[in-house]
Design an enzyme around this catalytic site. Sequence first.
Site, PDB file in Angstrom:
ATOM      1  N   HIS A 159       0.821  -1.225   0.000  1.00 45.48           N
ATOM      2  CA  HIS A 159       0.000   0.000   0.000  1.00 45.48           C
ATOM      3  C   HIS A 159       0.851   1.270   0.000  1.00 45.48           C
ATOM      4  CE1 HIS A 159      -3.634  -2.298   0.479  1.00 45.48           C
ATOM      5  NE2 HIS A 159      -3.229  -2.828   1.613  1.00 45.48           N
ATOM      6  N   ASP A 195      -2.445 -10.564  -2.517  1.00 48.10           N
ATOM      7  CA  ASP A 195      -3.022 -10.161  -1.228  1.00 48.10           C
ATOM      8  C   ASP A 195      -4.522  -9.867  -1.435  1.00 48.10           C
ATOM      9  OD1 ASP A 195      -1.993  -8.837   1.623  1.00 48.10           O
ATOM     10  OD2 ASP A 195      -3.763  -7.816   0.821  1.00 48.10           O
ATOM     11  N   HIS A 197      -6.126  -7.361  -0.449  1.00 49.86           N
ATOM     12  CA  HIS A 197      -6.323  -5.936  -0.715  1.00 49.86           C
ATOM     13  C   HIS A 197      -5.547  -5.507  -1.956  1.00 49.86           C
ATOM     14  CE1 HIS A 197      -6.727  -6.578   3.711  1.00 49.86           C
ATOM     15  NE2 HIS A 197      -7.792  -5.812   3.547  1.00 49.86           N
ATOM     16  N   ASP A 284      -4.229 -13.157   3.449  1.00 49.67           N
ATOM     17  CA  ASP A 284      -5.475 -12.669   4.064  1.00 49.67           C
ATOM     18  C   ASP A 284      -6.692 -13.007   3.196  1.00 49.67           C
ATOM     19  OD1 ASP A 284      -4.486 -10.856   2.212  1.00 49.67           O
ATOM     20  OD2 ASP A 284      -4.584  -9.115   3.534  1.00 49.67           O
TER      21      ASP A 284
HETATM   22  C1  OKP Z   1      -2.906  -4.392   4.609  1.00 51.78           C
HETATM   23  B1  OKP Z   1      -2.536  -5.528   3.676  1.00 51.78           B
HETATM   24  C2  OKP Z   1     -11.011  -1.574   7.336  1.00 51.78           C
HETATM   25  C3  OKP Z   1      -9.668  -1.261   7.916  1.00 51.78           C
HETATM   26  C4  OKP Z   1      -8.630  -1.688   6.983  1.00 51.78           C
HETATM   27  C5  OKP Z   1      -6.263  -1.440   6.630  1.00 51.78           C
HETATM   28  C6  OKP Z   1      -6.077  -2.770   5.986  1.00 51.78           C
HETATM   29  C7  OKP Z   1      -4.684  -2.886   5.451  1.00 51.78           C
HETATM   30  C8  OKP Z   1      -4.372  -4.221   4.867  1.00 51.78           C
HETATM   31  N1  OKP Z   1     -12.027  -1.023   8.140  1.00 51.78           N
HETATM   32  N2  OKP Z   1      -7.371  -1.375   7.517  1.00 51.78           N
HETATM   33  O1  OKP Z   1      -2.993  -5.381   2.361  1.00 51.78           O
HETATM   34  O2  OKP Z   1      -2.912  -6.836   4.162  1.00 51.78           O
HETATM   35 ZN    ZN Z   2      -4.107  -7.382   2.619  1.00 54.63          ZN
END
Ligand code: OKP
Ligand code: ZN
Length: 340
Positions: A159, A195, A197, A284
């Site tokens: 990110h 990932d 996300h 994840d």
């Molecule tokens: C990091 B990685 C949602 C909160 C999300 C940030 C998530 C970051 C993920 N309410 N918080 O891509 O695993």
């Molecule tokens: Zn993630």
Amino acid sequence: MRVIYSPLHARHDGGVELHRGALVPSFESPARALYILDALQQGGFDVLPPRDMPESRLLDVHDADFVEFLRSAYRRWTAGGRDGSMLPSGFPARGLRRDHVPSGIHGALGYYTFDASTPVVAGTWEAALAAARCAMTAAALVAEGDSAAYALCRPPGHHAGRGFFGGYCYLNNAALAAQQLRDHGCARVAVLDVDYHHGNGTQEIFWERDDVLFVSLHATPESEYPYFLGYADERGAGRGEGHTLNLPLPLGTRWREYRAALDMALEAIGRYAPDALVVSLGVDTFEADPISGFKLTGPDYAQLGTCLAAARLPTVLVQEGGYAIAEIGANVARVLGAFP
Ligand code: OKP
Ligand code: ZN
């Protein structure tokens, strides 16, 4: 394959994050890396420390003012009489200036990050730098002839962009690995981000480049973090046009549908014919992950590893997310175990 790990990750322990309106204990914790390390040691993997890569390498993918902010942020915070975790409370959204970095620490913090889930503490810089060195070291091993290497990075990186941090990420480990490969004999590098996300930082860093292909499988940003990037119509710009591929997937995705998207991703990578592959390996996507909504099971990670290894490319795997701590090590080991 060899594993690169630094105990310095433990210096970063954010404590709390703002999650869906509440301050909660950080999902991204030192225990994550310890559980992965333990599973890999049990699995007989060779574990090496990172090389002492020069900090100047960071500037190939990050802005100098941003790196300097990360390096000095916590000192500025404590100089202002504060302790605990740094969290921002204001951001330069539409209608506000982005051409001026406020001289005060609270404004500067909001300028350089994009969420309130990514605390800076006393050891954040040391840990982030060590993670970056793990990724660059794994890439160096692959550039020197290892068929694959795994960087046990913590904090994660995908990110973080050229000039901003967020999403538990400070320095973009996968981008640094890709750049390391570019600088050591690989003319074309593909980054595959699996990932849960979207890897908005990696996408931004390589957006206008045609020497690095960015392909990402992730949950739809319509409802999932990071919300504001990762849609299918984002394809790169300038020389990089057509060198970004996003495959957003719905909540509830299981291996069957995931596999179909993965095949499309790997076909695109095959067409690009890169000299090496960097995998942003988040686990994840697991059914029991506390902040995610896909339904991959333990055995699915062995399949994922088999699919990745079948690309038969020199491969650097870089750890990203994964918050179901009890199973995180087994799931990573399943992916790595599929490589010859
Ligand atoms: C990091 B990685 C949602 C909160 C999300 C940030 C998530 C970051 C993920 N309410 N918080 O891509 O695993
Ligand atoms: Zn993630």
